[in-house]
Design a protein around this motif. Structure first.
Motif, PDB file in Angstrom:
ATOM      1  N   THR A  24       0.818  -1.216   0.000  1.00 50.94           N
ATOM      2  CA  THR A  24       0.000   0.000   0.000  1.00 50.94           C
ATOM      3  C   THR A  24       0.847   1.258   0.000  1.00 50.94           C
ATOM      4  O   THR A  24       0.571   2.217  -0.740  1.00 50.94           O
ATOM      5  CB  THR A  24      -0.935   0.015   1.221  1.00 50.94           C
ATOM      6  N   ALA A  25       1.916   1.261   0.806  1.00 56.01           N
ATOM      7  CA  ALA A  25       2.759   2.448   0.913  1.00 56.01           C
ATOM      8  C   ALA A  25       3.464   2.760  -0.398  1.00 56.01           C
ATOM      9  O   ALA A  25       3.649   3.925  -0.765  1.00 56.01           O
ATOM     10  CB  ALA A  25       3.786   2.262   2.024  1.00 56.01           C
TER      11      ALA A  25
ATOM     12  N   ALA B  88       8.970   5.449  -3.445  1.00 54.93           N
ATOM     13  CA  ALA B  88       8.032   4.321  -3.446  1.00 54.93           C
ATOM     14  C   ALA B  88       8.723   3.039  -3.896  1.00 54.93           C
ATOM     15  O   ALA B  88       8.495   1.961  -3.331  1.00 54.93           O
ATOM     16  CB  ALA B  88       6.845   4.643  -4.359  1.00 54.93           C
TER      17      ALA B  88
ATOM     18  N   ILE C  54       0.359   3.622  -3.339  1.00 57.58           N
ATOM     19  CA  ILE C  54      -0.559   4.754  -3.240  1.00 57.58           C
ATOM     20  C   ILE C  54       0.025   6.020  -3.862  1.00 57.58           C
ATOM     21  O   ILE C  54      -0.686   6.779  -4.543  1.00 57.58           O
ATOM     22  CB  ILE C  54      -0.945   5.012  -1.758  1.00 57.58           C
ATOM     23  N   GLY C  55       1.312   6.270  -3.676  1.00 59.07           N
ATOM     24  CA  GLY C  55       1.907   7.499  -4.195  1.00 59.07           C
ATOM     25  C   GLY C  55       1.928   7.539  -5.711  1.00 59.07           C
ATOM     26  O   GLY C  55       1.585   8.556  -6.328  1.00 59.07           O
TER      27      GLY C  55
ATOM     28  N   LEU D  49       4.424  13.006  -0.450  1.00 61.07           N
ATOM     29  CA  LEU D  49       2.999  12.741  -0.625  1.00 61.07           C
ATOM     30  C   LEU D  49       2.154  13.884  -0.074  1.00 61.07           C
ATOM     31  O   LEU D  49       1.146  14.278  -0.688  1.00 61.07           O
ATOM     32  CB  LEU D  49       2.621  11.430   0.068  1.00 61.07           C
TER      33      LEU D  49
ATOM     34  N   GLU E 137       8.717  11.229  -5.499  1.00 61.49           N
ATOM     35  CA  GLU E 137       7.728  10.219  -5.126  1.00 61.49           C
ATOM     36  C   GLU E 137       8.068   8.836  -5.658  1.00 61.49           C
ATOM     37  O   GLU E 137       8.096   7.863  -4.916  1.00 61.49           O
ATOM     38  CB  GLU E 137       6.342  10.653  -5.618  1.00 61.49           C
TER      39      GLU E 137
ATOM     40  N   ARG F 121       1.937   5.303   5.358  1.00 68.02           N
ATOM     41  CA  ARG F 121       3.358   5.624   5.364  1.00 68.02           C
ATOM     42  C   ARG F 121       3.867   6.036   6.744  1.00 68.02           C
ATOM     43  O   ARG F 121       5.030   5.798   7.072  1.00 68.02           O
ATOM     44  CB  ARG F 121       3.645   6.724   4.339  1.00 68.02           C
TER      45      ARG F 121
ATOM     46  N   GLY G 282      -2.813   7.166   2.042  1.00 68.63           N
ATOM     47  CA  GLY G 282      -1.376   6.996   1.866  1.00 68.63           C
ATOM     48  C   GLY G 282      -0.568   7.490   3.048  1.00 68.63           C
ATOM     49  O   GLY G 282       0.391   6.845   3.470  1.00 68.63           O
TER      50      GLY G 282
END
Length: 468
Positions: A24-25, A145, A28-29, A100, A141, A221, A217
């Motif tokens: 997810t971390a 990520a 999402i970005g 983010l 970003e 994070r 996000g």
């Protein structure tokens, strides 16, 4: 089976990030990045010329709108340097949260901006500032990520985990275009033009909606723990005061190779999206009263409606997502370089096939376009998927954030910023036949192929090493 990523290194004593949190971390970005790109690109065509740049000339207004869109490309390398510096010096977690948050605030504020009617040209100035802020944030970003995914990956699965941030591209595309299609259907205008409701407030919905993804996000994070690779670099004193200088002084070859390894990927993506949207939706014949003497010869397109073509693109983007995921395990098994050499040869061949698929052929035109988009996006997924592992693997831990971010974002200038412009010029030179555009893609593929041949395989590189 435990739900935590197990590290075979000395980091075992540290708390581990769960697999779901890593996914997810890292996802999402990049999802917000591409969601923002398409939301802004659509608004730049449909509403920004009228709401922020009412010059009295439609072409001038559109060019001004696209100028603010392109401004983000200028800010991205600056963001790559700044966020890369802090990411390599102070850690990945705090830098990812900052990038983010910057991106989310800027995107949300675009959704509440007053227009030209309210505050005059100051509205366009504010739009430009917020677009620059988006580009600045996006510059750091992607690399952050990718590092969250790969530095928390189990042994032998870095390329698979590296596909998680890459999935943000197809997911962001589908969410952004799907939302605009829903709004378009719910408040249709006449003859395909935006309705009064859409111009008044409907266009703001996609920008405001981004706040939901940003909140999710940030929540994920903030729960991350720092990667074992970075902790080891700190413990051994490998962290440098000026990571950018170190990257350019000792790893300049990797920076150049990484930039051109990514080139064909960027050119392919922006041809399939930005250029093809223009080519696919432009009328095949000039409208009545068109003044060729004043505006130049009419450059024909395929004449699909906006809705028709976006739906075809969404079909292709589904294959983009599928092949992004498939490419990860293959790259872990056979190697990033070997896979990408094969895919890049496929991109070169694909460029030569543009005239076969993109010429008007009566009732078969739509079918050929769908096949073309499926093939193109399948190649896109196959080349984009392994990049989440390959670019970071070119650099040791203490300059990994900076090196991968600079290579990725400098390539975005050469590919993303220039590809649509070059393609339009070549399209016009070809008199509406896009064969020159295809050759342009093939040429970019050749440059990437040479870079891959000159590079080394990174599959088995020691990811915790502070020297390469």
């Amino acid at each position: 089976m435990t739900n935590a990523v197990q590290r075979p290194t000395s980091a075992a004593a540290q708390p581990a990030n769960s697999r779901s949190r890593v996914i997810t971390a890292s996802l999402i970005g990049t999802t917000i990045e591409f969601y923002d790109f398409y939301a802004y690109a659509t608004a730049a065509v449909l509403v920004f010329p009228a709401l922020f740049f009412p010059t009295g000339n439609d072409t001038t207004a559109l060019l001004a709108s696209f100028a603010t869109f392109g401004a983000a490309m200028v800010a991205r390398p600056i963001g790559a340097v700044v966020f890369g510096h802090f990411g390599d010096k102070f850690g990945r977690k705090a830098t990812l949260v900052a990038s983010l948050l910057t991106m989310g605030i800027a995107t949300f504020l675009i959704g509440v901006l007053p227009t030209f009617q309210n505050i005059g040209w100051f509205a366009a100035f504010l739009l430009l500032i917020l677009r620059l802020a988006q580009g600045f944030a996006l510059g750091g970003e992607w690399s952050g990520a990718a590092l969250v995914a790969t530095e928390n990956a189990p042994a032998g699965k870095r390329a698979l985990y590296g596909t998680f941030p890459q999935l943000g591209a197809p997911i962001g595309f589908i969410i952004a275009n799907g939302l605009f299609l829903i709004i378009n259907f719910s408040m249709p205008g006449e003859n395909g033009a935006p309705s009064e409701a859409f111009l008044a407030w409907g266009w703001r919905i996609p920008f405001l909606f981004s706040a939901v993804m940003v909140i999710i996000g940030l929540w994920v994070r903030l729960k991350l723990v720092e990667s074992a690779s970075f902790e080891k670099a700190q413990a051994t004193g490998a962290i440098k005061r000026f990571p950018l200088g170190e990257a350019f002084r000792r790893y300049w070859k990797q920076l150049i190779l990484g930039t051109f390894i990514m080139l064909a990927t960027y050119v392919l993506f922006y041809l399939l999206t930005s250029f093809m949207l223009s080519y696919g939706t432009k009328a095949p014949v000039a409208p009545e009263g068109y003044d060729a003497a004043a505006s130049g010869p009419w450059v024909p397109g395929l004449g699909f409606t906006y809705v028709e073509f976006v739906l075809m693109q969404i079909v292709g983007v589904v294959f983009f997502g599928i092949f992004t995921i498939l490419a990860g395990p293959i790259a872990d098994r056979v190697g990033r370089r070997k896979l990408l050499i094969g895919v890049t040869i496929g991109i070169i061949v694909f460029g030569t096939l543009f005239p076969l698929f993109l010429q008007p052929q009566g009732a078969a035109t739509g079918t050929l376009m769908v096949i073309f988009l499926i093939l193109g996006f399948a190649l896109m997924g196959s080349t984009f998927g392994p990049m989440g592992a390959l670019l970071p693997e070119l650099f040791p831990t203490h300059v990994r954030y900076t090196g991968s971010a600079v290579a990725y974002n400098v390539s975005s200038i050469l590919g993303a910023a220039l590809a649509p412009l070059v393609a339009v010029v070549l399209w016009a030179w070809g008199g509406g036949n896009p064969w020159l555009v295809g050759l342009y893609l093939s040429a970019a593929g050749v440059l990437t192929l040479v870079s891959l041949i000159l590079s080394r395989e990174t599959k088995d590189v020691d990811y915790d090493a502070t020297e390469h």
